[in-house]
Design a protein around this motif. Structure first.
Motif, PDB file in Angstrom:
ATOM      1  N   ALA A   1       0.768  -1.200  -0.091  1.00 36.00           N
ATOM      2  CA  ALA A   1       0.080   0.131  -0.044  1.00 36.00           C
ATOM      3  C   ALA A   1       0.725   1.365   0.109  1.00 36.00           C
ATOM      4  O   ALA A   1       1.759   1.457   0.824  1.00 36.00           O
ATOM      5  N   ALA A   2       0.420   2.216  -0.814  1.00 35.57           N
ATOM      6  CA  ALA A   2       1.211   3.309  -0.956  1.00 35.57           C
ATOM      7  C   ALA A   2       1.183   4.108  -0.007  1.00 35.57           C
ATOM      8  O   ALA A   2       2.201   5.031   0.472  1.00 35.57           O
ATOM      9  N   SER A   3      -0.138   4.046   0.799  1.00 36.29           N
ATOM     10  CA  SER A   3      -0.226   5.014   1.696  1.00 36.29           C
ATOM     11  C   SER A   3       0.317   4.578   3.327  1.00 36.29           C
ATOM     12  O   SER A   3       0.234   5.343   4.040  1.00 36.29           O
ATOM     13  N   GLY A   4       0.814   3.455   2.965  1.00 33.06           N
ATOM     14  CA  GLY A   4       1.736   2.774   4.372  1.00 33.06           C
ATOM     15  C   GLY A   4       0.495   2.255   5.128  1.00 33.06           C
ATOM     16  O   GLY A   4       0.738   2.084   6.328  1.00 33.06           O
ATOM     17  N   ALA A   5      -0.774   2.004   4.464  1.00 32.47           N
ATOM     18  CA  ALA A   5      -1.741   1.502   5.575  1.00 32.47           C
ATOM     19  C   ALA A   5      -1.452   0.008   5.790  1.00 32.47           C
ATOM     20  O   ALA A   5      -0.878  -0.727   4.682  1.00 32.47           O
ATOM     21  N   GLY A   6      -1.632  -0.538   6.858  1.00 31.85           N
ATOM     22  CA  GLY A   6      -1.607  -2.068   7.102  1.00 31.85           C
ATOM     23  C   GLY A   6      -0.245  -2.359   7.528  1.00 31.85           C
ATOM     24  O   GLY A   6      -0.080  -3.569   7.698  1.00 31.85           O
ATOM     25  N   ALA A   7       0.702  -1.499   7.715  1.00 28.62           N
ATOM     26  CA  ALA A   7       2.130  -1.961   8.021  1.00 28.62           C
ATOM     27  C   ALA A   7       1.952  -2.046   9.586  1.00 28.62           C
ATOM     28  O   ALA A   7       1.254  -1.313  10.370  1.00 28.62           O
ATOM     29  N   ARG A   8       2.560  -3.255  10.005  1.00 31.36           N
ATOM     30  CA  ARG A   8       2.756  -3.398  11.384  1.00 31.36           C
ATOM     31  C   ARG A   8       3.943  -2.849  11.918  1.00 31.36           C
ATOM     32  O   ARG A   8       5.054  -2.919  11.363  1.00 31.36           O
ATOM     33  N   ILE A   9       3.872  -1.951  12.901  1.00 33.93           N
ATOM     34  CA  ILE A   9       4.912  -1.210  13.718  1.00 33.93           C
ATOM     35  C   ILE A   9       5.261  -1.928  15.226  1.00 33.93           C
ATOM     36  O   ILE A   9       4.132  -1.746  16.066  1.00 33.93           O
ATOM     37  N   HIS A  10       6.267  -2.331  15.102  1.00 35.13           N
ATOM     38  CA  HIS A  10       6.645  -2.963  16.373  1.00 35.13           C
ATOM     39  C   HIS A  10       7.433  -2.173  17.222  1.00 35.13           C
ATOM     40  O   HIS A  10       8.311  -1.632  16.847  1.00 35.13           O
ATOM     41  N   LEU A  11       6.822  -1.951  18.672  1.00 35.69           N
ATOM     42  CA  LEU A  11       7.796  -0.868  19.428  1.00 35.69           C
ATOM     43  C   LEU A  11       8.452  -1.750  20.169  1.00 35.69           C
ATOM     44  O   LEU A  11       8.202  -2.480  21.277  1.00 35.69           O
ATOM     45  N   GLY A  12       9.825  -1.676  20.017  1.00 35.36           N
ATOM     46  CA  GLY A  12      10.780  -2.498  20.698  1.00 35.36           C
ATOM     47  C   GLY A  12      10.943  -2.380  22.080  1.00 35.36           C
ATOM     48  O   GLY A  12      10.868  -3.414  22.926  1.00 35.36           O
ATOM     49  N   ARG A  13      10.579  -1.409  22.919  1.00 35.57           N
ATOM     50  CA  ARG A  13      10.924  -1.137  24.107  1.00 35.57           C
ATOM     51  C   ARG A  13       9.415  -1.349  24.948  1.00 35.57           C
ATOM     52  O   ARG A  13       9.668  -2.271  25.867  1.00 35.57           O
TER      53      ARG A  13
ATOM     54  N   THR B   1       2.810  -3.849  19.386  1.00 34.97           N
ATOM     55  CA  THR B   1       2.556  -3.858  17.708  1.00 34.97           C
ATOM     56  C   THR B   1       1.119  -3.105  17.530  1.00 34.97           C
ATOM     57  O   THR B   1       0.266  -3.688  17.973  1.00 34.97           O
ATOM     58  N   ILE B   2       1.440  -2.523  16.522  1.00 36.67           N
ATOM     59  CA  ILE B   2       0.126  -1.767  16.138  1.00 36.67           C
ATOM     60  C   ILE B   2       0.097  -1.584  14.682  1.00 36.67           C
ATOM     61  O   ILE B   2       1.017  -1.788  13.986  1.00 36.67           O
ATOM     62  N   THR B   3      -1.089  -1.588  13.999  1.00 34.12           N
ATOM     63  CA  THR B   3      -1.032  -1.687  12.542  1.00 34.12           C
ATOM     64  C   THR B   3      -1.669  -0.293  12.006  1.00 34.12           C
ATOM     65  O   THR B   3      -2.524   0.173  12.817  1.00 34.12           O
ATOM     66  N   THR B   4      -0.931   0.369  11.170  1.00 39.73           N
ATOM     67  CA  THR B   4      -1.102   1.499  10.679  1.00 39.73           C
ATOM     68  C   THR B   4      -2.495   1.496   9.818  1.00 39.73           C
ATOM     69  O   THR B   4      -2.778   0.602   9.115  1.00 39.73           O
ATOM     70  N   THR B   5      -3.028   2.702   9.848  1.00 43.45           N
ATOM     71  CA  THR B   5      -4.358   2.815   8.970  1.00 43.45           C
ATOM     72  C   THR B   5      -3.936   3.676   7.788  1.00 43.45           C
ATOM     73  O   THR B   5      -4.881   3.807   6.756  1.00 43.45           O
ATOM     74  N   GLY B   6      -2.856   4.301   7.455  1.00 45.39           N
ATOM     75  CA  GLY B   6      -2.709   4.857   6.256  1.00 45.39           C
ATOM     76  C   GLY B   6      -3.233   6.330   6.568  1.00 45.39           C
ATOM     77  O   GLY B   6      -3.151   7.041   5.318  1.00 45.39           O
ATOM     78  N   ARG B   7      -3.566   6.781   7.584  1.00 43.17           N
ATOM     79  CA  ARG B   7      -4.401   8.037   7.628  1.00 43.17           C
ATOM     80  C   ARG B   7      -3.477   9.294   8.045  1.00 43.17           C
ATOM     81  O   ARG B   7      -3.812  10.446   8.137  1.00 43.17           O
ATOM     82  N   GLY B   8      -2.077   8.920   8.357  1.00 38.95           N
ATOM     83  CA  GLY B   8      -1.455  10.013   8.995  1.00 38.95           C
ATOM     84  C   GLY B   8       0.180   9.641   9.011  1.00 38.95           C
ATOM     85  O   GLY B   8       0.601   8.517   8.649  1.00 38.95           O
ATOM     86  N   THR B   9       0.836  10.466   9.591  1.00 43.62           N
ATOM     87  CA  THR B   9       2.436  10.358   9.573  1.00 43.62           C
ATOM     88  C   THR B   9       2.450   9.150  10.710  1.00 43.62           C
ATOM     89  O   THR B   9       1.402   8.979  11.767  1.00 43.62           O
ATOM     90  N   LEU B  10       3.705   8.685  11.218  1.00 45.08           N
ATOM     91  CA  LEU B  10       3.807   7.842  12.159  1.00 45.08           C
ATOM     92  C   LEU B  10       3.502   8.356  13.693  1.00 45.08           C
ATOM     93  O   LEU B  10       2.689   7.555  14.271  1.00 45.08           O
TER      94      LEU B  10
END
Lengths: 357, 365
Positions: free
Chosen positions: B277-289, B293-302
């Motif tokens: 997805a070009a909008s970055g939707a659906g990417a999984r962001i793993h927070l190491g500390r 883990t959250i999944t992006t909606t593609g609606r904004g910046t990180l």
């Protein structure tokens, strides 16, 4: 006089500056790292030479040389190294010694407080009256658009005092003491803000007037005096450079409502009209931490500062094409202009329209 | 009990107290930076701030592979098969890569065998610019691609290309321990001139009757796959296999282990794949500390995405100026929405307020 730009020209103006920024980002590399490291090396050798001369010498000549070398080291460390590193200009190198978040500089201001009020407040809300607390630092009247009060009469003397104690002024600026006096900040909040400042200040005092003199044994008074003068040299220099960057005549102030929802191009315009440059040679620029290019610094606070001199003529050319003023002058001219502003604004404004440029 | 023995803990305590006090004092007075500068200036390998290693020699292994022999100031020790993070400075930027250690633990030096990857910034820099007398920075050796404590009776060490580096360490260690009983070492290479450690393999197999060395050359026979593997190693099902190689080769031989996958141990170095997805939707962001883990909606910046997910983050200008929301990206690809710049380096610093995800990410948050 500035031409009023229609929205599409403001956008085009912003795009041209974005392109300049991108160009530097693409070239950023070895050259910038070599530059900052050579400044660090010069600073460390100057510091070592200064300490050696102060600590082991007994004659006035080594005292003068040692104090001068130490003053030079402090200027380089605060201006070209500390200020620029703490802006994150070298974060991309991943060198922990050049990391903006963890850097702490050799002066009374606590690094994390400066990063907050300077990097965020001052660089985002540049010259917006009521938002940018750097406009007169809450106690000086540097523009006729600020309301006058009787305390401003003594501001010419206050400014001279500030010049000699500038590091303490920068540190205390984080306290928002004026807001507590005006009843907008609680004493508890003031105390929270004061603690890091007092801790850092105490450590600096201990270092300059107990630790290093102590190491010098019988030479202790000589070392303490040398440190005191070196700090003073740095204070006056930093004061002069910074006042010339923001308070000469012709620098514009903004009201919050005119900057609401401003596009990127308008933000760039505000940075240009809210800053002033000082002309000089390469050494002058490095000693000023490249704040002699205050305009370029405000446009691109996170680009390596050593790039500002090559950006400046191009920024100026863009300004000329869009009919925008670009405030620059020799050091003496800018200083005179600042002095005139301080003196003129010490008295209530005569009935005249607010300066608009 | 001798006096020395009675006093030893006391002396050690006093010494460590004195050291800690000095360190705290030097940090408080901002003298630590000055110390580090003078160490760097006068004796860089002596640095206590990070582990550095002097390059003793650089040896050509094949036309595009070199071995760097390193002498670290101290070495915590490693197990054969482990890797070590190596940090070098390329064009003013510190870059970090993990390389398998090709020397066994008994070796007095640490050897890294590095293939020159076309377009690879670190490997090319090392091949061109890293010479004897220079230094590199090392992290702590790590990895679980290691033999169990008791050596499996039947062993297959299976490698493709530069995947041979952890396996040669295992092989060298077994030879040193005189434990080369019933070991098959199968190495797949493009051609004869790409075979890593050819003469050493020949020497070891003549010295140790328990070692069978099989070379598979892509230009002389069909590509190595599951069927080929069974032909070359008929008793595959009875062997504990250690596999390391390019992704394509590892995928091709994997079906051979159907039914006894538990016997297969492998090491993979995978690059981040950009999200579709070009909008970055659906990417999984793993927070190491925070291990979230959250999944992006593609609606904004990180920054927006993380805030929507309930993270409370420090931020300032929200327009890429003030640097308050800077964060280290451990892995993955992000795009700077202001400049369109792509960051795909591991351990790159990004500003959350102007970045969008272009792949799954791991952030140091």
């Amino acid at each position: 006089m500035n031409r009023t730009l229609p929205p599409h020209e403001i956008d085009a103006f912003g795009r041209e500056l974005d392109a300049l920024r991108q160009e530097v980002l693409d070239q950023r590399g070895q050259r910038d790292v070599d530059h900052i490291r050579s400044v660090v090396r010069t600073m460390r050798y100057a510091e070592a030479a200064g300490r050696l001369l102060l600590h082991v010498g007994i004659d006035p000549a080594t005292f003068a040389l040692g104090t001068g070398a130490l003053g030079l080291a402090k200027i380089l460390e605060n201006m070209e190294i500390g200020h620029n590193v703490m802006h994150g200009q070298y974060d991309w190198t991943h060198d922990p010694e050049l990391d903006g978040e963890s850097y702490d500089w050799d002066m009374a201001c606590a690094a994390h407080q400066w990063r907050e009020y300077h990097n965020f407040e001052h660089h985002t809300f540049t010259n917006i009256l009521g938002r940018d607390r750097d406009v007169g630092y809450g106690f000086l009247r540097v523009t006729s658009e600020q309301p006058w009060n009787p305390a401003h009469i003594i501001q010419p003397f206050v400014v001279v005092g500030l010049a000699f104690l500038f590091q303490w002024g920068i540190g205390a600026h984080a306290l928002r003491l004026d807001e507590t006096i005006a009843g907008r900040q609680s004493v508890a909040e003031l105390w929270t803000r004061a603690r890091p400042f007092l801790a850092k200040g105490a450590r600096q005092l201990f270092k300059d007037y107990v630790f290093f003199p102590g190491l010098a044994l019988v030479n202790a008074p000589r070392v303490a005096l040398g440190n005191f003068i070196a700090n003073g040299i740095r204070n006056v220099w930093a004061f002069a450079v910074i006042f010339c960057g923001h308070f000469p005549e012709g620098v514009r102030m903004y009201h919050e409502q005119e900057t609401r929802d401003e596009p990127r191009g308008a933000w760039y315009l505000r940075q240009i009209h809210g800053s002033a440059n000082i002309e000089g040679g390469r050494l002058f620029h490095v000693l000023s931490g490249h704040l002699s290019h205050q305009i370029e610094h405000h446009l691109f606070p996170d680009l390596p500062a050593c790039r500002y001199p090559e950006l400046a003529p191009r920024v100026r050319a863009i300004c000329e094409r869009y009919g925008q003023s670009y405030n620059t002058g020799r050091f003496r001219a800018q200083l005179t202009s600042v002095a005139r502003q301080i003196l003129e604004n010490a008295l209530p404004s005569r009935a005249r329209p607010a300066r608009m440029h | 009990m001798s006096t020395l023995a009675t006093n030893a803990p006391h002396v050690a305590r006093t010494a460590s107290f004195a050291l800690r006090t000095t360190q705290r004092l030097s940090r408080a007075l901002l003298l630590d930076r000055s110390f580090r500068f003078w160490v760097d200036e006068l004796a860089p390998v002596a640095s206590r701030a990070e582990l550095r290693a002097r390059v003793l020699s650089v040896v050509d292994v094949t036309h595009d592979v070199k071995t760097f022999v390193l002498a670290p100031r101290v070495w915590p020790g490693h197990l054969p098969g482990q890797w070590v993070p190596v940090e070098v400075e390329v064009g003013g930027i510190r870059l970090r890569r993990c390389y398998s250690i090709s020397s066994p633990p008994n070796d007095p030096h640490v050897e890294l065998t590095v293939k020159r990857i076309p377009g690879g910034r670190v490997s090319n820099w090392m091949h061109t610019h890293l010479h004897a007398g220079d230094f590199v920075r090392l992290g702590a050796p790590s990895g679980d691609f290691v033999l169990p404590e008791t050596k499996p009776t039947k062993l297959l060490l299976l490698s493709g290309g530069s995947g041979a580096t952890p396996l040669i360490a295992i092989l060298r260690d077994l030879a040193h321990r005189r434990a080369l009983e019933d070991v098959t070492y199968l190495h797949a290479a493009r051609s004869r001139r790409d075979v890593l450690f050819a003469s050493e393999l020949a020497r070891l197999s003549s010295l140790h009757p328990g070692l069978r060395v099989v070379l598979h050359l892509d230009d002389a026979s069909p590509r190595l796959d599951a069927t080929q593997l069974w032909v070359l190693v008929p008793d595959l099902a009875h062997r504990e296999t250690f596999l390391c190689g390019p992704t394509g080769m590892m995928d091709a031989v994997a079906p051979a282990f159907l039914g006894f996958e538990g016997r297969l141990h492998h090491e993979r170095f995978v690059a981040a794949k950009p999200a579709a997805a070009a909008s970055g939707a659906g990417a999984r962001i793993h927070l190491g500390r925070s291990k979230r883990t959250i999944t992006t909606t593609g609606r904004g910046t990180l920054l927006d995405e993380l805030e929507q997910a309930g993270e409370r983050l420090e931020y300032g200008c929200r327009m890429g100026i003030c640097n308050t929301c800077r964060c280290a990206k451990r892995s993955g690809v992000v795009e700077n929405v202001l400049t369109g710049a792509i960051s795909n380096e591991p351990d790159d610093d990004i500003r959350l307020c102007v970045s969008v995800a272009r792949s799954d990410l791991t952030l140091a948050l």
